[in-house]
Structures are given as structure tokens and as C-alpha cells.
Design a protein around this motif. Structure first.
Motif, short mmCIF file in Angstrom:
data_model
loop_
_atom_site.label_atom_id
_atom_site.label_comp_id
_atom_site.label_asym_id
_atom_site.label_seq_id
_atom_site.Cartn_x
_atom_site.Cartn_y
_atom_site.Cartn_z
N VAL A 176 0.85 -1.19 0.00
CA VAL A 176 0.00 0.00 0.00
C VAL A 176 0.89 1.24 0.00
CG1 VAL A 176 -1.84 1.24 1.18
CG2 VAL A 176 -1.78 -1.26 1.24
N ASN A 177 0.72 2.06 -1.01
CA ASN A 177 1.47 3.32 -1.11
C ASN A 177 0.65 4.46 -0.52
OD1 ASN A 177 3.69 2.18 -2.43
ND2 ASN A 177 2.69 2.36 -4.42
N PRO A 178 1.29 5.46 0.07
CA PRO A 178 0.56 6.61 0.60
C PRO A 178 -0.22 7.31 -0.51
CG PRO A 178 2.83 6.58 1.38
CD PRO A 178 2.73 5.54 0.32
N GLU A 179 -1.28 8.01 -0.11
CA GLU A 179 -2.12 8.73 -1.07
C GLU A 179 -1.32 9.85 -1.70
OE1 GLU A 179 -6.54 10.83 -1.24
OE2 GLU A 179 -5.58 10.35 0.67
N GLU A 180 -1.38 9.93 -3.02
CA GLU A 180 -0.64 10.95 -3.74
C GLU A 180 -1.36 12.29 -3.68
OE1 GLU A 180 0.06 9.75 -7.68
OE2 GLU A 180 1.43 8.10 -7.15
N VAL A 181 -0.61 13.35 -3.60
CA VAL A 181 -1.17 14.69 -3.60
C VAL A 181 -1.49 15.09 -5.04
CG1 VAL A 181 -0.78 17.10 -2.92
CG2 VAL A 181 0.20 15.23 -1.58
N ALA A 182 -2.62 15.79 -5.23
CA ALA A 182 -3.04 16.20 -6.56
C ALA A 182 -1.98 17.06 -7.23
CB ALA A 182 -4.38 16.94 -6.50
N THR A 183 -2.02 17.07 -8.55
CA THR A 183 -1.00 17.81 -9.31
C THR A 183 -1.07 19.31 -9.06
OG1 THR A 183 -1.16 16.12 -11.02
CG2 THR A 183 -0.07 18.20 -11.62
N PHE A 184 -2.32 19.83 -8.93
CA PHE A 184 -2.44 21.28 -8.74
C PHE A 184 -1.84 21.72 -7.41
CE2 PHE A 184 -6.24 19.61 -6.75
CZ PHE A 184 -6.36 20.36 -5.59
N VAL A 185 -1.78 20.81 -6.44
CA VAL A 185 -1.15 21.16 -5.16
C VAL A 185 0.34 21.38 -5.36
CG1 VAL A 185 -0.69 20.38 -2.82
CG2 VAL A 185 -2.91 19.92 -3.86
N VAL A 236 1.75 22.24 -8.16
CA VAL A 236 1.91 23.47 -8.93
C VAL A 236 1.78 24.70 -8.03
CG1 VAL A 236 0.92 24.86 -10.78
CG2 VAL A 236 1.09 22.38 -11.04
N GLY A 237 0.78 24.66 -7.12
CA GLY A 237 0.62 25.79 -6.19
C GLY A 237 1.82 25.97 -5.30
N ILE A 238 2.37 24.85 -4.81
CA ILE A 238 3.56 24.95 -3.96
C ILE A 238 4.73 25.54 -4.74
CG2 ILE A 238 5.25 23.59 -2.69
CD1 ILE A 238 3.01 21.67 -1.95
N ALA A 239 4.89 25.10 -5.99
CA ALA A 239 6.00 25.61 -6.80
C ALA A 239 5.84 27.11 -7.05
CB ALA A 239 6.08 24.86 -8.13
N VAL A 240 4.60 27.53 -7.39
CA VAL A 240 4.37 28.96 -7.63
C VAL A 240 4.63 29.77 -6.36
CG1 VAL A 240 2.59 30.67 -8.19
CG2 VAL A 240 2.76 28.55 -9.51
N GLY A 241 4.16 29.24 -5.21
CA GLY A 241 4.40 29.94 -3.95
C GLY A 241 5.87 30.10 -3.64
N ILE A 242 6.65 29.06 -3.92
CA ILE A 242 8.10 29.13 -3.67
C ILE A 242 8.74 30.18 -4.57
CG2 ILE A 242 10.26 27.84 -3.84
CD1 ILE A 242 8.72 25.35 -3.01
N VAL A 243 8.36 30.18 -5.86
CA VAL A 243 8.93 31.17 -6.79
C VAL A 243 8.56 32.59 -6.36
CG1 VAL A 243 8.89 32.00 -9.17
CG2 VAL A 243 8.97 29.54 -8.70
N PHE A 244 7.27 32.79 -5.97
CA PHE A 244 6.84 34.11 -5.54
C PHE A 244 7.60 34.56 -4.30
CE2 PHE A 244 3.96 36.80 -3.02
CZ PHE A 244 3.78 37.85 -3.91
N ALA A 245 7.77 33.65 -3.34
CA ALA A 245 8.51 34.00 -2.12
C ALA A 245 9.95 34.38 -2.42
CB ALA A 245 8.46 32.83 -1.14
N VAL A 246 10.56 33.66 -3.35
CA VAL A 246 11.95 33.98 -3.72
C VAL A 246 12.03 35.37 -4.35
CG1 VAL A 246 13.85 33.33 -5.24
CG2 VAL A 246 12.64 31.57 -3.95
N ILE A 247 11.06 35.67 -5.24
CA ILE A 247 11.07 36.99 -5.89
C ILE A 247 10.89 38.10 -4.86
CG2 ILE A 247 9.83 38.46 -7.50
CD1 ILE A 247 9.24 35.97 -9.15
N VAL A 248 9.93 37.92 -3.94
CA VAL A 248 9.69 38.94 -2.91
C VAL A 248 10.93 39.14 -2.04
CG1 VAL A 248 8.33 39.48 -0.86
CG2 VAL A 248 7.21 38.62 -2.91
#
Length: 450
Positions: free
Chosen positions: A295-304, A306-318
Motif C-alpha cells: 500500500v502506497n501513501p495517497e498521492e497529492v493532486a497535481t495542482f497542489v 503546482v501551487g507549492i512551486a508557484v508559492g516558492i517562486v513568488f517567495a523567492v522573488i519577494v
């Protein structure tokens, strides 16, 4: 000639040798003893000592066989139909004619290995010269059974399978059918030997948390007993007995999630603790099927992601912008502190020679009364007002008091470029600074009354 007889005697009897010769033979074959053991040369006793324990047995005495499988002829001695029980040492009595040698026999299993799964069909062709078929269980060497006898069917000692058209066939195999199958001729000569191995069916399932899992039952129809061993543990948990699923109270972590279906066992939803091994056994306890569940752990949706990646990029820019802004502020303040002060306004040139009014400036040369009168007349007639800019500290660190500058405004000329009156023929003293010049000079003939 004597030398030849001595050599033959030494070879045959071996002198006082005490060497033991190793021999390896396959199951069902024969062991031929050296020529020196033939009745032509050997009149003593031949013994056998088992390797796996047991008393010593007499095989031959004075050229006469004492065992049914020992074939003694005038020039040879053979021990036939070897089995696992024949592993041991063949030797003569101690110090018989100075001989201590012997033969240490090891039996090897040279059978053809055949593998089948639980519930399969096994069949083998029986030669026309074959007289009977015997079965020896894998872990029961002394439990030999005759499965088939061509001339005397009554001698069959039981077992499964049937013989038809020179083919022996067994259906629905299980672990009880594992072992050796020997086909022999009428004189017990071994024609073929087969080692049959029966394995359980193996299945693998890889699922995710909260999914539905259906574990398929084995193809053979029977009442199963199912146990579960969690991954990384040894203790087994019983889930089903003879086809009946236990109650939720006894199912433990599977309570409310496990249901017995007509074709298998359903688990809905799957949890991470369901990883492990499920064992299916028949009513006789033979292992039928093993199921490995991961049994493998439940995978997180793709948009999650993507949101995490966008948040990281935004934080770096700020962060980069903030750091850059702070650095710019610090750089500007340092530049303002280190930059030279604004260039001082050109110093005013005073006509008054009083050194106490404008300290730090040299007094101009004294003028005569006529010149003084001329300046006074110019000021009174033209009513020209000259404004002075606020004094800026000269590069010496000493400034001019604004009040003092105001008092001097009526007697002095400003440094600002403005109209200046000059009497013809009268030369005033040069300015205090030779570098400063006035471009606007007003010259009038009306004032030339000298």
C-alpha cells in the motif's frame, strides 16, 4: 618374472595401506568394487558401515554374497540399486592380510526436477518396458509407495493418479504430491527418476490508500483458511476459517472494511496498515496461494504541487526585491554621508573694512573721501535694493552670522550677479577673490562729476 608377481600382489592387496577411496554415484545406479575384492583374489569378509548411523553389516564372506543387492561373480563384485541408505563405507576387517583400505560411498540425487503450481496437472510417459511406478515422499525416505504395477495391480499401496495409454496423470496437485517418482523395470532397474515440486500460487497487488482492493481466490474451488502477516512482523492474524470470514470484533484493523465475495476478499477502503502477506490454505492445511500487498501513501493532486512551486517562486522573488531595496537604501545613505557638501555660494565681498564684522576675510584697502561720497550718492539716487542670499559656510568650517550679513547689506555688494555701479576714473580695490567676476556693470556719465 618374480618382479612381475610382486607388482601384481602389491596392486591387488595394497600392502599395509590404510587409504579410503571416495566414490560418488547417482541414485539407482550400481557400485562396482575393485577387482581385488573378486572371489578370485579375496576370500575374506566385506562389511558396510552406514554414514547416517547404524550397525555394521556383513555383505560378503569367502566370496559368497550375504546381501540381496550384492552381485558376486567370478571376476567382479557389484552393489546394485543404490539409494540414500547406501551412503557409507565398504571395508574389510581390521588388519586382514595387512589391509586397512576401503571405499566411502556418497549418493547424489540425479533426478530430473519438475515444478508445478497448486491445482495443476502432472503427467509422464511410462516406457513399455516399465513394470511399476513408485513414489517416495520428499521428507519420507522410508515411506515408499507403489502407485502402479503393470502385472499385479493389487500390489499398489495407494496414491493418486491414473494410468492410461502409457501415460501417468495426476490432477489437482498439492504439496502432498511432492517427492520422487521412480519408474523401474521388472528386475528393479531404474529407468527414470523425477523430482516433483509443487508451489503455491503467488500474486502481488500494489494499491494506494483509500482505494478498493479485491484479492482473487485461488482457481481451485474449496473452503479456504486465510491468515494475514503485517509487513515487518511475524505474528499472524486469522481472517477466515474454512470459507467463513470472522466477525468485525476478530478482524482487528480490517473491521468494517473487509467483505467475503464469491470470487475473493474485498477491502474497501485500503489503509496503510494493510501492507503484508495473505496466505490461503486448503482444508488439509496445504498452502494454496500467497498474496503480497503493498500500500502506497495517497498521492497529492497535481495542482497542489503546482501551487507549492508557484508559492516558492513568488517567495523567492519577494525576498530578492526586499533585499535589493534594503541594500539600495543603505547605499544611498552611505553615499549621502560620504559625498562632499554642496558647493558653497561664492563669498560676498564687503566694502567695510571692519575685521570684526566679517572675521576670516581680509579687509579691502581704504578708499578716499571722494570715492566714499560717490558710492553714497549712487545708493541714494538709484534706490537700488540688493538682496543677499543666505550665507553658506565657507570651506573652512566658519560661517557668517545672518544678522551680521543683514547689517552689512547696506554697505556691501552681494555676490549674486546683479547690476553694479562703477564711477569712471575711480578704481576701487579688487575683490577679495580674484576668481569671482561680475558680468553686469552699469556705467553712467551723469555720475562723473569729478
Amino acid at each position: 618374472m618374480l618382479l612381475l608377481y610382486a607388482t601384481v600382489a602389491w596392486v591387488l592387496f595394497g600392502g599395509s595401506s590404510c587409504d579410503v577411496t571416495p566414490e560418488e554415484k547417482c541414485y539407482g545406479t550400481s557400485l562396482s568394487l575393485p577387482f581385488s575384492y573378486s572371489p578370485l583374489f579375496f576370500k575374506g569378509q566385506l562389511y558396510f558401515t552406514p554414514t547416517k548411523g547404524g550397525s555394521r553389516k556383513l555383505l560378503m564372506d569367502k566370496g559368497e554374497a550375504k546381501h540381496p543387492r550384492l552381485k558376486v561373480q567370478h571376476g567382479s563384485v557389484r552393489f546394485t540399486d543404490l539409494t540414500e541408505r547406501d551412503e557409507g563405507t565398504f571395508s574389510t576387517p581390521d588388519n586382514y592380510n595387512g589391509r586397512y583400505d576401503g571405499i566411502k560411498l556418497t549418493i547424489r540425487d540425479c533426478a530430473d526436477k519438475v515444478m508445478h503450481f497448486y491445482g495443476d496437472i502432472y503427467s509422464t510417459t511410462v516406457p513399455r518396458t516399465a513394470e511399476f511406478l513408485e513414489f517416495i515422499p520428499r521428507h519420507g525416505v522410508d515411506q515408499l509407495k507403489v502407485l502402479w504395477n503393470r502385472t499385479d495391480p493389487q500390489t499398489n499401496t495407494g496414491g493418486r493418479g491414473r494410468f492410461k495409454r502409457n501415460v501417468w496423470e495426476m490432477r489437482n496437485l498439492n504439496q502432498a504430491d511432492m517427492g520422487h517418482y521412480n519408474i523401474r523395470e521388472k528386475d528393479n532397474t531404474l529407468l527414470s527418476r523425477i523430482l516433483l515440486e509443487v508451489r503455491e500460487v503467488q500474486r502481488d497487488y500494489i494499491v494506494k490508500v483509500n482505494e478498493r482492493l479485491l484479492i482473487i481466490n485461488p482457481q481451485v474451488t474449496t473452503s479456504w483458511t486465510v491468515v494475514f502477516t503485517p509487513e515487518g512482523e511475524r505474528e499472524k492474524q486469522s481472517l477466515m476459517h474454512e470459507g467463513n470470514l470472522f466477525s468485525d470484533y476478530d478482524l482487528g484493523t480490517f473491521a468494517g472494511r473487509m467483505v467475503a465475495m464469491h470470487n475473493g476478499i474485498k477491502i474497501d477502503p485500503v489503509e496503510i496498515t494493510d501492507s503484508g502477506t495473505f496466505e490461503f490454505r486448503d482444508q488439509q492445511g496445504y498452502l494454496v496461494q500467497t498474496v503480497q500487498v503493498l500500500v502506497n501513501p495517497e498521492e497529492v493532486a497535481t495542482f497542489v504541487y503546482v501551487g507549492i512551486a508557484v508559492g516558492i517562486v513568488f517567495a523567492v522573488i519577494v525576498c530578492c526585491c526586499c533585499v535589493r531595496k534594503c541594500c539600495c537604501k543603505k547605499s544611498s545613505s552611505k553615499t549621502a554621508e560620504s559625498a562632499p557638501q554642496t558647493a558653497a555660494t561664492p563669498a560676498a565681498y564687503y566694502c567695510n573694512t571692519n575685521p570684526s564684522v566679517a572675521p576670516g576675510y581680509s579687509a579691502a584697502p581704504a578708499l578716499d573721501h571722494s570715492s566714499h561720497f560717490a558710492r553714497t550718492a549712487v545708493v541714494s539716487r538709484e534706490r537700488t535694493t540688493i538682496s543677499l542670499e543666505p550665507s553658506v559656510a565657507p570651506p573652512g568650517g566658519q560661517g557668517v552670522d545672518p544678522a551680521t550679513g543683514t547689517l552689512l547689506g547696506s554697505d556691501c555688494l552681494s555676490s549674486d550677479p546683479g547690476p553694479r555701479f562703477e564711477l569712471k576714473g575711480v578704481h576701487s580695490a579688487p575683490p577679495l577673490s580674484s576668481g569671482s567676476t561680475f558680468c553686469d556693470v552699469y556705467t553712467s556719465d551723469n555720475l562723473n562729476f569729478l
